[in-house]
Design an enzyme around this catalytic site. Sequence first.
Site, PDB file in Angstrom:
ATOM      1  N   GLU A 133      11.276 -21.070 -63.951  1.00  9.21           N
ATOM      2  CA  GLU A 133      10.362 -22.221 -64.009  1.00  9.21           C
ATOM      3  C   GLU A 133      10.257 -22.877 -62.622  1.00  9.21           C
ATOM      4  OE1 GLU A 133       8.339 -23.536 -66.143  1.00  9.21           O
ATOM      5  OE2 GLU A 133       8.182 -25.654 -65.608  1.00  9.21           O
ATOM      6  N   THR A 190       0.739 -27.708 -62.252  1.00  8.64           N
ATOM      7  CA  THR A 190       1.681 -28.808 -62.461  1.00  8.64           C
ATOM      8  C   THR A 190       2.183 -29.367 -61.125  1.00  8.64           C
ATOM      9  OG1 THR A 190       2.357 -27.917 -64.581  1.00  8.64           O
ATOM     10  CG2 THR A 190       3.894 -29.426 -63.543  1.00  8.64           C
TER      11      THR A 190
HETATM   12  N1  HSE Z   1       6.660 -32.967 -67.312  1.00  8.49           N
HETATM   13  C1  HSE Z   1       5.954 -32.112 -66.400  1.00  8.49           C
HETATM   14  C2  HSE Z   1       4.774 -32.875 -65.813  1.00  8.49           C
HETATM   15  C3  HSE Z   1       5.347 -30.931 -67.103  1.00  8.49           C
HETATM   16  O1  HSE Z   1       4.076 -33.511 -66.581  1.00  8.49           O
HETATM   17  O2  HSE Z   1       4.561 -32.825 -64.616  1.00  8.49           O
HETATM   18  C4  HSE Z   1       6.173 -29.748 -67.257  1.00  8.49           C
HETATM   19  O3  HSE Z   1       7.505 -29.792 -67.199  1.00  8.49           O
END
Ligand code: HSE
Length: 320
Positions: A133, A190
Amino acid sequence: MKKATAWAPATTANVNVGFDILGYSLASVGDLITVEWDENTSGRDEIILKTLNNHTSISDQVLKNTASVSLLSMKNDLKLSGTFYLSIEKGIPVSAGLGGSAASAVGSVVALNALLEQPLTKTQLLKYALDGEQAVSGGRHKDNVVPCLMGGFNLVVPGVQPNQEDSIHPLPTPEGLASLLFTPDVAIKTSESRDQLNDNLPLKDHTKQLACSMLFMAGLYENNHEKLRNSLQDIIIEPQRGPTIPLYFEIKDYCLNQNGVVGFGISGSGSSVFIWLKNEKQLISRISEEILTMFEQNKIKTQHRLCEFDNEGAKIIGMS
Ligand code: HSE
């Protein structure tokens, strides 16, 4: 040659009230990851990416692909040798906020694990999946990886308990509700989306968000749809990310005026949006059609999916 195929589900992270700390797993949408292990190739010790079902946006380089990075990390740590063939069949759209990179990472370690004489626990697999990831999203975000691996709704508690790094707290999944997901045809990375977030948070926003988050927890444990509906508010992230998603605020307005809809928000960093609504066929088909019409009228392509809450997480679906 030993071979195992794992199915790893799509996930929705953040869920409005838990940026980076909440996520749940979606039944019926997932990636299929196959690992073939040839132990008899002495001297050759490598990972070969075999198929990527024609996804040009997924790297075919072992050190840049989330599934192979996870596999490599696990193989090296456990000192496994031989040739590892990795096949990836993406069922989850890429850069769509549905945990696609997490699923490929999780699927590869779950598949390899099934080939071991002494398989590891899911908790032990977590660090390898996070390595994958991290390679693509730039961070060890657990809010997709944990629900994908473990299934269900999960709270990732970031290092607040004494002598403990991040811990995982499974939560109840809402009963009688389903997730309707729309994925407009816009890729959102992201890492790029995170770079644009404002680090400063006014105190009044913090207070309101905290109140919503706590009420949401009560709603989950009581399976109280009214509390869930009132609390599923994203005060902090939605104003920043909502404008990057086509028709976001129009669809939100529409949804929150419909009886039977409990919540609406951004899945992960988008472009997917989730709608929590009563799991009733007629309601779901009416709302789906009306939202599809909104997209059509604005000439925006979209996919939509209806998902139940998944409680199993990644699993092996074939071995030989
Ligand atoms: N929480 C993360 C974000 C998404 O919204 O940037 C994936 O982990």
